[in-house]
Design an enzyme around this catalytic site. Structure first.
Site, PDB file in Angstrom:
ATOM      1  N   SER A 152       0.858  -1.193   0.000  1.00  0.00           N
ATOM      2  CA  SER A 152       0.000   0.000   0.000  1.00  0.00           C
ATOM      3  C   SER A 152       0.889   1.235   0.000  1.00  0.00           C
ATOM      4  O   SER A 152       2.073   1.166   0.344  1.00  0.00           O
ATOM      5  CB  SER A 152      -0.859  -0.035   1.269  1.00  0.00           C
ATOM      6  OG  SER A 152      -1.254   1.247   1.658  1.00  0.00           O
ATOM      7  N   TYR A 165      -2.769  -0.422   9.867  1.00  0.00           N
ATOM      8  CA  TYR A 165      -2.685  -0.821   8.462  1.00  0.00           C
ATOM      9  C   TYR A 165      -1.304  -0.486   7.898  1.00  0.00           C
ATOM     10  O   TYR A 165      -0.696  -1.302   7.194  1.00  0.00           O
ATOM     11  CB  TYR A 165      -3.792  -0.073   7.710  1.00  0.00           C
ATOM     12  CG  TYR A 165      -3.974  -0.433   6.263  1.00  0.00           C
ATOM     13  CD1 TYR A 165      -4.581  -1.635   5.895  1.00  0.00           C
ATOM     14  CD2 TYR A 165      -3.592   0.447   5.252  1.00  0.00           C
ATOM     15  CE1 TYR A 165      -4.780  -1.951   4.557  1.00  0.00           C
ATOM     16  CE2 TYR A 165      -3.790   0.138   3.918  1.00  0.00           C
ATOM     17  CZ  TYR A 165      -4.385  -1.063   3.568  1.00  0.00           C
ATOM     18  OH  TYR A 165      -4.576  -1.370   2.244  1.00  0.00           O
TER      19      TYR A 165
HETATM   20  N1  LIG Z   1      -8.544  -0.290  -2.502  1.00  0.00           N
HETATM   21  C1  LIG Z   1      -7.414   0.376  -2.321  1.00  0.00           C
HETATM   22  O1  LIG Z   1      -7.315   1.585  -2.582  1.00  0.00           O
HETATM   23  C2  LIG Z   1      -6.181  -0.356  -1.832  1.00  0.00           C
HETATM   24  C3  LIG Z   1      -5.008   0.356  -1.776  1.00  0.00           C
HETATM   25  C4  LIG Z   1      -3.850  -0.282  -1.338  1.00  0.00           C
HETATM   26  C5  LIG Z   1      -3.885  -1.608  -0.973  1.00  0.00           C
HETATM   27  N2  LIG Z   1      -5.068  -2.281  -1.027  1.00  0.00           N
HETATM   28  C6  LIG Z   1      -5.010  -3.688  -0.629  1.00  0.00           C
HETATM   29  O2  LIG Z   1      -5.448  -4.479  -1.713  1.00  0.00           O
HETATM   30  C7  LIG Z   1      -6.005  -5.700  -1.221  1.00  0.00           C
HETATM   31  C8  LIG Z   1      -7.393  -5.865  -1.816  1.00  0.00           C
HETATM   32  O3  LIG Z   1      -8.158  -4.750  -1.397  1.00  0.00           O
HETATM   33  P1  LIG Z   1      -9.590  -4.367  -1.969  1.00  0.00           P
HETATM   34  O4  LIG Z   1      -9.628  -2.895  -2.062  1.00  0.00           O
HETATM   35  O5  LIG Z   1      -9.903  -5.187  -3.158  1.00  0.00           O
HETATM   36  O6  LIG Z   1     -10.482  -4.772  -0.709  1.00  0.00           O
HETATM   37  P2  LIG Z   1     -11.838  -5.579  -0.607  1.00  0.00           P
HETATM   38  O7  LIG Z   1     -12.374  -5.304   0.756  1.00  0.00           O
HETATM   39  O8  LIG Z   1     -12.720  -5.315  -1.786  1.00  0.00           O
HETATM   40  O9  LIG Z   1     -11.339  -7.101  -0.683  1.00  0.00           O
HETATM   41  C9  LIG Z   1     -10.735  -7.774   0.377  1.00  0.00           C
HETATM   42  C10 LIG Z   1     -11.310  -9.196   0.429  1.00  0.00           C
HETATM   43  O10 LIG Z   1     -10.609  -9.924   1.448  1.00  0.00           O
HETATM   44  C11 LIG Z   1     -11.554 -10.767   2.072  1.00  0.00           C
HETATM   45  N3  LIG Z   1     -11.092 -11.136   3.425  1.00  0.00           N
HETATM   46  C12 LIG Z   1     -11.077 -10.358   4.539  1.00  0.00           C
HETATM   47  N4  LIG Z   1     -10.620 -11.067   5.585  1.00  0.00           N
HETATM   48  C13 LIG Z   1     -10.329 -12.306   5.116  1.00  0.00           C
HETATM   49  C14 LIG Z   1      -9.831 -13.483   5.725  1.00  0.00           C
HETATM   50  N5  LIG Z   1      -9.527 -13.523   7.030  1.00  0.00           N
HETATM   51  N6  LIG Z   1      -9.662 -14.587   4.952  1.00  0.00           N
HETATM   52  C15 LIG Z   1      -9.961 -14.569   3.639  1.00  0.00           C
HETATM   53  N7  LIG Z   1     -10.449 -13.469   3.005  1.00  0.00           N
HETATM   54  C16 LIG Z   1     -10.631 -12.358   3.745  1.00  0.00           C
HETATM   55  C17 LIG Z   1     -12.832  -9.959   2.135  1.00  0.00           C
HETATM   56  O11 LIG Z   1     -13.967 -10.783   2.331  1.00  0.00           O
HETATM   57  C18 LIG Z   1     -12.797  -9.248   0.786  1.00  0.00           C
HETATM   58  O12 LIG Z   1     -13.512  -9.989  -0.189  1.00  0.00           O
HETATM   59  C19 LIG Z   1      -6.006  -5.577   0.309  1.00  0.00           C
HETATM   60  O13 LIG Z   1      -4.841  -6.186   0.817  1.00  0.00           O
HETATM   61  C20 LIG Z   1      -5.913  -4.089   0.529  1.00  0.00           C
HETATM   62  O14 LIG Z   1      -5.346  -3.791   1.765  1.00  0.00           O
HETATM   63  C21 LIG Z   1      -6.227  -1.699  -1.444  1.00  0.00           C
END
Ligand SMILES: NC(=O)c1ccc[n+]([C@@H]2O[C@H](COP(=O)([O-])OP(=O)(O)OC[C@H]3O[C@@H](n4cnc5c(N)ncnc54)[C@H](O)[C@@H]3O)[C@@H](O)[C@H]2O)c1
Length: 271
Positions: A152, A165
């Site tokens: 991130s 985070y």
């Molecule tokens: N969206 C952003 O701007 C952004 C930016 C930087 C990093 N990220 C990272 O990218 C990755 C995906 O993020 P996203 O935005 O698609 O989020 P999202 O919330 O859409 O997806 C995350 C998924 O992880 C699943 N999850 C949560 N806990 C879990 C567990 N214990 N076991 C299995 N699955 C589990 C959730 O059910 C969800 O479907 C994450 O690691 C997030 O931190 C996102």
């Protein structure tokens, strides 16, 4: 001439595969011919996701699997090895934040909820380490395999408020480099471990933080845009190509990298 981006013989497990970024990527990779194993927390979400994925091709399956539950990870790993015989790629997409690990606008750092802080460290860090330790056993046996982690913008520089985070994602950068080194030294150059560091993409978890109900930016959303030379948030499909590259033969000599996909956010001081 050889296509360095060919994926049609690849078997790819994706955690957090019912979510926005990892889920979208998984479907894109399936569309490119890969076999995808969709993993997420709840059976209902997995079933919905696999039903959608079946419209792309038959090359998919899905399991409810908590990335913090070693028995569940082992069961999925055994099932994959029996049914498919190998695994080529693990994408560690499960992750996220929770309010108690964040310093609210009217709080100070001493209001941090230690229980929530620990949960966020566990989900993001151990939720990446545990699936990697499980699936990389196949990589060791095969002498080949790829991991892609999700870092991130909060890892390499300070983003206010999101303390738990940030700490977890910084540790993921470190784990990515550590594991890339360990795998290559011990098992050869067929095993690669990389990460992407997405900039700001609108997801279920950050929408309210960045966008008001009327569609305008929140104060924090505007601060992000001001420090993003592209002057916009990312679209989810803008992570697909970087992940495709990292898991493909085109990235054969790339390991231990954390690749920003951020519209220039990490390159810009904001001034
Ligand atoms: N969206 C952003 O701007 C952004 C930016 C930087 C990093 N990220 C990272 O990218 C990755 C995906 O993020 P996203 O935005 O698609 O989020 P999202 O919330 O859409 O997806 C995350 C998924 O992880 C699943 N999850 C949560 N806990 C879990 C567990 N214990 N076991 C299995 N699955 C589990 C959730 O059910 C969800 O479907 C994450 O690691 C997030 O931190 C996102």
């Amino acid at each position: 001439m050889k296509n360095l981006f060919e994926l049609s013989d690849q078997i790819i497990a994706v955690t957090g595969a019912a979510g926005v970024l990892a889920g979208g990527t998984a479907k894109y990779l399936q569309g490119q011919g890969a076999f995808i194993i969709y993993l997420d927390l709840f059976q209902e979400k997995v079933d919905e996701t696999v039903a959608e994925a079946k419209k792309i091709s038959d090359k998919c399956c899905g399991y409810a699997c908590n990335v913090l539950d070693q028995a569940a990870l082992d069961a999925v790993y055994e099932k994959i090895m029996v049914d498919l015989g190998r695994i080529d790629v693990l994408i560690n997409g499960a992750g996220g934040n929770m309010p108690g690990a964040t310093i609210g606008p009217d709080q100070d750092v001493f209001d941090l909820q230690m229980d929530d802080y620990s949960k966020v460290l566990d989900l993001n860090l151990k939720g990446t380490v545990m699936p990697t330790m499980t699936f990389a056993k196949a990589f060791k046996a095969q002498g080949s395999g790829c991991v892609v982690n999700f870092s991130s913008m909060s890892a390499a520089q300070t983003l206010t408020r999101v303390l738990g985070y940030s700490n977890a994602k910084a540790a993921i950068d470190n784990f990515t480099k550590w594991m890339a080194t360990e795998m290559a030294i011990k098992y050869g150059d067929g095993i690669r471990v990389n990460a992407i560091a997405p900039g700001f993409f609108i997801s279920h978890q950050n929408r309210a933080l960045l966008i008001n109900e009327d569609g305008s930016y929140t104060e924090r959303g505007q601060q992000v845009i001001n420090k993003t030379p592209f002057r916009r948030f990312g679209e989810q499909d803008e992570v697909y190509g970087t992940i495709h590259f990292l898991i493909s033969e085109a990235a054969k000599f790339v390991s231990g990298a954390v690749v920003p996909v951020d519209g220039g956010f990490s390159a810009f001081t904001g001034v």
